[in-house]
Every structure is written in C-alpha cells, then in structure tokens.
Design a protein around this motif. Structure first.
Motif, PDB file in Angstrom:
ATOM      1  N   ALA A  23     -42.782 -18.649   6.381  1.00  0.00           N
ATOM      2  CA  ALA A  23     -41.661 -19.496   6.776  1.00  0.00           C
ATOM      3  C   ALA A  23     -41.631 -19.663   8.294  1.00  0.00           C
ATOM      4  O   ALA A  23     -41.367 -20.757   8.802  1.00  0.00           O
ATOM      5  CB  ALA A  23     -40.350 -18.896   6.276  1.00  0.00           C
ATOM      6  N   LEU A  24     -41.905 -18.595   9.020  1.00  0.00           N
ATOM      7  CA  LEU A  24     -41.930 -18.667  10.481  1.00  0.00           C
ATOM      8  C   LEU A  24     -43.026 -19.626  10.948  1.00  0.00           C
ATOM      9  O   LEU A  24     -42.805 -20.453  11.831  1.00  0.00           O
ATOM     10  CB  LEU A  24     -42.143 -17.279  11.086  1.00  0.00           C
ATOM     11  N   ARG A  25     -44.182 -19.529  10.351  1.00  0.00           N
ATOM     12  CA  ARG A  25     -45.283 -20.424  10.723  1.00  0.00           C
ATOM     13  C   ARG A  25     -44.898 -21.880  10.481  1.00  0.00           C
ATOM     14  O   ARG A  25     -45.183 -22.754  11.309  1.00  0.00           O
ATOM     15  CB  ARG A  25     -46.541 -20.062   9.942  1.00  0.00           C
ATOM     16  N   ALA A  26     -44.243 -22.142   9.362  1.00  0.00           N
ATOM     17  CA  ALA A  26     -43.805 -23.508   9.055  1.00  0.00           C
ATOM     18  C   ALA A  26     -42.756 -23.981  10.068  1.00  0.00           C
ATOM     19  O   ALA A  26     -42.797 -25.128  10.517  1.00  0.00           O
ATOM     20  CB  ALA A  26     -43.240 -23.571   7.645  1.00  0.00           C
ATOM     21  N   LYS A  27     -41.844 -23.097  10.454  1.00  0.00           N
ATOM     22  CA  LYS A  27     -40.830 -23.463  11.443  1.00  0.00           C
ATOM     23  C   LYS A  27     -41.473 -23.830  12.775  1.00  0.00           C
ATOM     24  O   LYS A  27     -41.037 -24.762  13.453  1.00  0.00           O
ATOM     25  CB  LYS A  27     -39.837 -22.314  11.642  1.00  0.00           C
ATOM     26  N   LYS A  54     -50.952 -19.592  18.899  1.00  0.00           N
ATOM     27  CA  LYS A  54     -51.874 -19.207  17.830  1.00  0.00           C
ATOM     28  C   LYS A  54     -51.705 -20.106  16.612  1.00  0.00           C
ATOM     29  O   LYS A  54     -52.675 -20.669  16.087  1.00  0.00           O
ATOM     30  CB  LYS A  54     -51.621 -17.752  17.437  1.00  0.00           C
ATOM     31  N   TRP A  55     -50.459 -20.274  16.138  1.00  0.00           N
ATOM     32  CA  TRP A  55     -50.248 -21.026  14.905  1.00  0.00           C
ATOM     33  C   TRP A  55     -50.366 -22.528  15.096  1.00  0.00           C
ATOM     34  O   TRP A  55     -50.825 -23.234  14.203  1.00  0.00           O
ATOM     35  CB  TRP A  55     -48.926 -20.621  14.245  1.00  0.00           C
ATOM     36  N   GLY A  57     -52.490 -23.834  17.224  1.00  0.00           N
ATOM     37  CA  GLY A  57     -53.940 -23.994  17.298  1.00  0.00           C
ATOM     38  C   GLY A  57     -54.601 -23.939  15.935  1.00  0.00           C
ATOM     39  O   GLY A  57     -55.480 -24.746  15.622  1.00  0.00           O
ATOM     40  N   ARG A  58     -54.176 -22.971  15.119  1.00  0.00           N
ATOM     41  CA  ARG A  58     -54.755 -22.872  13.778  1.00  0.00           C
ATOM     42  C   ARG A  58     -54.418 -24.093  12.933  1.00  0.00           C
ATOM     43  O   ARG A  58     -55.258 -24.594  12.182  1.00  0.00           O
ATOM     44  CB  ARG A  58     -54.268 -21.607  13.075  1.00  0.00           C
ATOM     45  N   PHE A  59     -53.176 -24.575  13.066  1.00  0.00           N
ATOM     46  CA  PHE A  59     -52.782 -25.756  12.303  1.00  0.00           C
ATOM     47  C   PHE A  59     -53.594 -26.971  12.742  1.00  0.00           C
ATOM     48  O   PHE A  59     -54.048 -27.751  11.910  1.00  0.00           O
ATOM     49  CB  PHE A  59     -51.291 -26.030  12.464  1.00  0.00           C
ATOM     50  N   ALA A  60     -53.800 -27.112  14.042  1.00  0.00           N
ATOM     51  CA  ALA A  60     -54.587 -28.239  14.558  1.00  0.00           C
ATOM     52  C   ALA A  60     -56.029 -28.176  14.059  1.00  0.00           C
ATOM     53  O   ALA A  60     -56.643 -29.205  13.779  1.00  0.00           O
ATOM     54  CB  ALA A  60     -54.553 -28.238  16.084  1.00  0.00           C
ATOM     55  N   ALA A  61     -56.549 -26.964  13.928  1.00  0.00           N
ATOM     56  CA  ALA A  61     -57.945 -26.802  13.503  1.00  0.00           C
ATOM     57  C   ALA A  61     -58.142 -26.940  11.999  1.00  0.00           C
ATOM     58  O   ALA A  61     -59.180 -27.400  11.552  1.00  0.00           O
ATOM     59  CB  ALA A  61     -58.472 -25.444  13.955  1.00  0.00           C
ATOM     60  N   LEU A  67     -52.900 -21.866   7.885  1.00  0.00           N
ATOM     61  CA  LEU A  67     -51.689 -21.071   8.090  1.00  0.00           C
ATOM     62  C   LEU A  67     -51.625 -19.848   7.190  1.00  0.00           C
ATOM     63  O   LEU A  67     -50.712 -19.039   7.301  1.00  0.00           O
ATOM     64  CB  LEU A  67     -50.443 -21.939   7.887  1.00  0.00           C
ATOM     65  N   LYS A  68     -52.594 -19.704   6.307  1.00  0.00           N
ATOM     66  CA  LYS A  68     -52.641 -18.523   5.443  1.00  0.00           C
ATOM     67  C   LYS A  68     -53.116 -17.323   6.247  1.00  0.00           C
ATOM     68  O   LYS A  68     -53.750 -17.468   7.289  1.00  0.00           O
ATOM     69  CB  LYS A  68     -53.575 -18.756   4.261  1.00  0.00           C
ATOM     70  N   ASP A  69     -52.826 -16.139   5.744  1.00  0.00           N
ATOM     71  CA  ASP A  69     -53.310 -14.931   6.394  1.00  0.00           C
ATOM     72  C   ASP A  69     -54.825 -14.881   6.338  1.00  0.00           C
ATOM     73  O   ASP A  69     -55.432 -15.215   5.320  1.00  0.00           O
ATOM     74  CB  ASP A  69     -52.758 -13.684   5.692  1.00  0.00           C
ATOM     75  N   ALA A  70     -55.412 -14.439   7.420  1.00  0.00           N
ATOM     76  CA  ALA A  70     -56.867 -14.288   7.467  1.00  0.00           C
ATOM     77  C   ALA A  70     -57.268 -13.027   6.715  1.00  0.00           C
ATOM     78  O   ALA A  70     -56.474 -12.089   6.580  1.00  0.00           O
ATOM     79  CB  ALA A  70     -57.339 -14.206   8.914  1.00  0.00           C
ATOM     80  N   LYS A  71     -58.475 -13.020   6.203  1.00  0.00           N
ATOM     81  CA  LYS A  71     -59.003 -11.819   5.552  1.00  0.00           C
ATOM     82  C   LYS A  71     -59.086 -10.708   6.590  1.00  0.00           C
ATOM     83  O   LYS A  71     -59.444 -10.947   7.740  1.00  0.00           O
ATOM     84  CB  LYS A  71     -60.387 -12.091   4.973  1.00  0.00           C
TER      85      LYS A  71
END
Length: 79
Positions: A23-27, A54-55, A57-61, A67-71
């Motif tokens: 939810a935080l990442r989406a916000k 961080k988020w 940048g990840r969303f742009a990429a 936005l999911k957790d990385a392994k």
C-alpha cells in the motif's frame, strides 16, 4: 406481448489482500502521478527520500511488476 424484465445486478464482494508495504508503494506512485515532488512525498508519507527514489525508480523500470518484493537469499523467515 411478453414483458421484458431487467435483471437486477447482484453485489460482488471484492476482497483484497494487500500488505502495508504494498500500500505504501502504491501511495508513493500515486503521489508522484499527482505531480508531487519526491521531497513532498517524503513529508506527506513520512518516509525517507531514498525510499521514494527506490520505488519510483523501480516503477519506471518495470511498472507494477517491479513493485513486488525482490527475491532474498537464504532461508525464508519463520515466525
């Protein structure tokens, strides 16, 4: 002449299993989409500027999938 009856739509229950971190990442993404600068997002959501960068940048990429957790290496945590 037969009477046509309209089908009444039934309510659909939607359940979402969203973790707080998701939810935080989406916000963060929505705030940026609304035109807020990273500094404003950090103040509004009370997170560090590194978290916002961080988020965004990840969303742009990689869009939503990024936005999911990385392994993580190692054995899974046990609670």
């Amino acid at each position: 002449m037969p009477c046509a009856t309209k089908a009444v739509p039934t309510a659909v229950v939607v359940e979402l299993a969203v973790q707080v971190r998701q939810a935080l990442r989406a916000k963060i993404i929505f705030a940026a989409a609304d035109g807020l600068a990273s500094a404003a997002i950090t103040r509004e959501l009370k997170v560090s500027v590194n978290t916002v960068r961080k988020w965004l940048g990840r969303f742009a990429a990689g869009a939503l999938a990024a936005l999911k957790d990385a392994k993580r290496p190692g054995r899974p945590l046990e609670f």
